[in-house]
Motif scaffolding. Structure first.
Motif, PDB file in Angstrom:
ATOM      1  N   LEU A  56      -4.241   0.353   2.552  1.00 10.28           N
ATOM      2  CA  LEU A  56      -4.527   0.722   0.916  1.00 10.28           C
ATOM      3  C   LEU A  56      -2.352   1.077   0.895  1.00 10.28           C
ATOM      4  O   LEU A  56      -1.914   0.532  -0.552  1.00 10.28           O
ATOM      5  CB  LEU A  56      -4.650   1.373   0.557  1.00 10.28           C
ATOM      6  CG  LEU A  56      -4.943   1.992  -0.891  1.00 10.28           C
ATOM      7  CD1 LEU A  56      -4.708   1.068  -2.284  1.00 10.28           C
ATOM      8  CD2 LEU A  56      -5.655   2.924  -1.606  1.00 10.28           C
ATOM      9  N   GLU A  57      -1.693   1.387   1.526  1.00  6.49           N
ATOM     10  CA  GLU A  57      -0.696   1.752   1.789  1.00  6.49           C
ATOM     11  C   GLU A  57      -0.189   1.255   1.609  1.00  6.49           C
ATOM     12  O   GLU A  57       1.397   1.084   1.475  1.00  6.49           O
ATOM     13  CB  GLU A  57      -0.446   3.019   2.410  1.00  6.49           C
ATOM     14  CG  GLU A  57      -0.771   4.126   2.435  1.00  6.49           C
ATOM     15  CD  GLU A  57      -0.703   5.241   1.085  1.00  6.49           C
ATOM     16  OE1 GLU A  57       0.361   5.231   0.858  1.00  6.49           O
ATOM     17  OE2 GLU A  57      -1.355   5.996   0.161  1.00  6.49           O
ATOM     18  N   ARG A  58      -0.557   0.315   2.089  1.00  4.50           N
ATOM     19  CA  ARG A  58       0.683  -1.023   2.814  1.00  4.50           C
ATOM     20  C   ARG A  58       0.985  -1.447   1.285  1.00  4.50           C
ATOM     21  O   ARG A  58       1.827  -2.673   0.640  1.00  4.50           O
ATOM     22  CB  ARG A  58       0.181  -1.815   4.164  1.00  4.50           C
ATOM     23  CG  ARG A  58       1.203  -1.735   5.122  1.00  4.50           C
ATOM     24  CD  ARG A  58       1.004  -2.415   6.385  1.00  4.50           C
ATOM     25  NE  ARG A  58      -1.001  -2.705   6.220  1.00  4.50           N
ATOM     26  CZ  ARG A  58      -1.621  -2.185   7.247  1.00  4.50           C
ATOM     27  NH1 ARG A  58      -0.859  -1.324   8.498  1.00  4.50           N
ATOM     28  NH2 ARG A  58      -2.720  -3.001   7.501  1.00  4.50           N
ATOM     29  N   ARG A  59      -0.423  -2.109   1.221  1.00  2.00           N
ATOM     30  CA  ARG A  59      -0.520  -2.814  -0.174  1.00  2.00           C
ATOM     31  C   ARG A  59      -0.037  -1.984  -1.753  1.00  2.00           C
ATOM     32  O   ARG A  59       1.236  -3.321  -1.998  1.00  2.00           O
ATOM     33  CB  ARG A  59      -1.971  -3.109  -0.743  1.00  2.00           C
ATOM     34  CG  ARG A  59      -2.520  -4.100  -1.531  1.00  2.00           C
ATOM     35  CD  ARG A  59      -1.797  -5.209  -1.469  1.00  2.00           C
ATOM     36  NE  ARG A  59      -2.505  -5.540  -2.633  1.00  2.00           N
ATOM     37  CZ  ARG A  59      -1.882  -6.571  -3.472  1.00  2.00           C
ATOM     38  NH1 ARG A  59      -0.974  -7.416  -3.146  1.00  2.00           N
ATOM     39  NH2 ARG A  59      -2.723  -7.239  -4.649  1.00  2.00           N
ATOM     40  N   ILE A  60       0.444  -1.210  -1.632  1.00  2.61           N
ATOM     41  CA  ILE A  60       1.062  -0.286  -2.843  1.00  2.61           C
ATOM     42  C   ILE A  60       2.607  -0.196  -2.681  1.00  2.61           C
ATOM     43  O   ILE A  60       3.442  -1.164  -3.000  1.00  2.61           O
ATOM     44  CB  ILE A  60       1.111   1.315  -2.755  1.00  2.61           C
ATOM     45  CG1 ILE A  60      -0.736   0.809  -2.814  1.00  2.61           C
ATOM     46  CG2 ILE A  60       1.715   1.891  -3.272  1.00  2.61           C
ATOM     47  CD1 ILE A  60      -1.406   2.742  -2.720  1.00  2.61           C
ATOM     48  N   ASP A  61       3.022  -0.523  -1.015  1.00  3.35           N
ATOM     49  CA  ASP A  61       4.373  -0.710  -0.983  1.00  3.35           C
ATOM     50  C   ASP A  61       4.604  -2.011  -0.809  1.00  3.35           C
ATOM     51  O   ASP A  61       6.216  -2.695  -1.931  1.00  3.35           O
ATOM     52  CB  ASP A  61       4.696  -0.410   0.775  1.00  3.35           C
ATOM     53  CG  ASP A  61       4.822   0.775   0.808  1.00  3.35           C
ATOM     54  OD1 ASP A  61       4.746   1.774  -0.171  1.00  3.35           O
ATOM     55  OD2 ASP A  61       4.556   1.482   2.121  1.00  3.35           O
ATOM     56  N   GLU A  62       3.537  -3.131  -1.005  1.00  2.00           N
ATOM     57  CA  GLU A  62       4.064  -4.441  -1.303  1.00  2.00           C
ATOM     58  C   GLU A  62       5.098  -4.894  -2.506  1.00  2.00           C
ATOM     59  O   GLU A  62       5.413  -5.374  -2.901  1.00  2.00           O
ATOM     60  CB  GLU A  62       3.279  -5.239  -0.481  1.00  2.00           C
ATOM     61  CG  GLU A  62       3.445  -6.600  -0.591  1.00  2.00           C
ATOM     62  CD  GLU A  62       2.765  -7.279  -1.786  1.00  2.00           C
ATOM     63  OE1 GLU A  62       3.601  -8.559  -2.427  1.00  2.00           O
ATOM     64  OE2 GLU A  62       1.916  -7.359  -2.314  1.00  2.00           O
ATOM     65  N   LEU A  63       3.275  -4.120  -3.420  1.00  2.00           N
ATOM     66  CA  LEU A  63       3.337  -4.231  -4.692  1.00  2.00           C
ATOM     67  C   LEU A  63       4.619  -3.936  -5.563  1.00  2.00           C
ATOM     68  O   LEU A  63       5.327  -3.946  -6.370  1.00  2.00           O
ATOM     69  CB  LEU A  63       2.237  -3.487  -5.233  1.00  2.00           C
ATOM     70  CG  LEU A  63       0.791  -4.772  -5.259  1.00  2.00           C
ATOM     71  CD1 LEU A  63      -0.933  -3.416  -5.627  1.00  2.00           C
ATOM     72  CD2 LEU A  63       0.691  -5.730  -5.739  1.00  2.00           C
TER      73      LEU A  63
END
Length: 97
Positions: A56-63
């Motif tokens: 989830l943290e990686r997805r947030i960083d990507e967005l």
């Protein structure tokens, strides 16, 4: 970005009034006995709402990496429909994608 001087001036006036209202009066007693005391050690300990999830943290960083500064500001502001005009959404869109 097209600026509206009247609206900008209005924001400046409101900001200045807020600063005046929040600042202590001249000659006010600011000794430790009269100022509020904060005790963070007495605050309740809360658990995070969600457990830590690296995916989830990686997805947030990507967005966040795909968003422009204007889109990030739009997300932070999330203005009420009664307090904005369509031109405001052109400058600070709340929907990043």
């Amino acid at each position: 970005m097209k600026r509206r001087p009247a609206r900008s001036a209005g924001y400046c006036v409101v900001y200045a009034l807020a600063l005046c209202a929040l600042s202590p009066a001249p000659g006010a007693d600011l000794s430790p006995a009269t100022t509020a005391r904060v005790h963070p050690q007495r605050w309740p300990k809360l658990r995070p709402a969600l457990p830590h999830d690296q995916r989830l943290e990686r997805r947030i960083d990507e967005l966040l990496g795909r968003m422009t500064p204007e889109q990030k500001v739009g997300q932070l502001i999330q203005a009420d429909i009664d307090s904005i005009v369509p031109d405001d959404l052109r400058h600070y869109p709340s929907d990043p994608f």
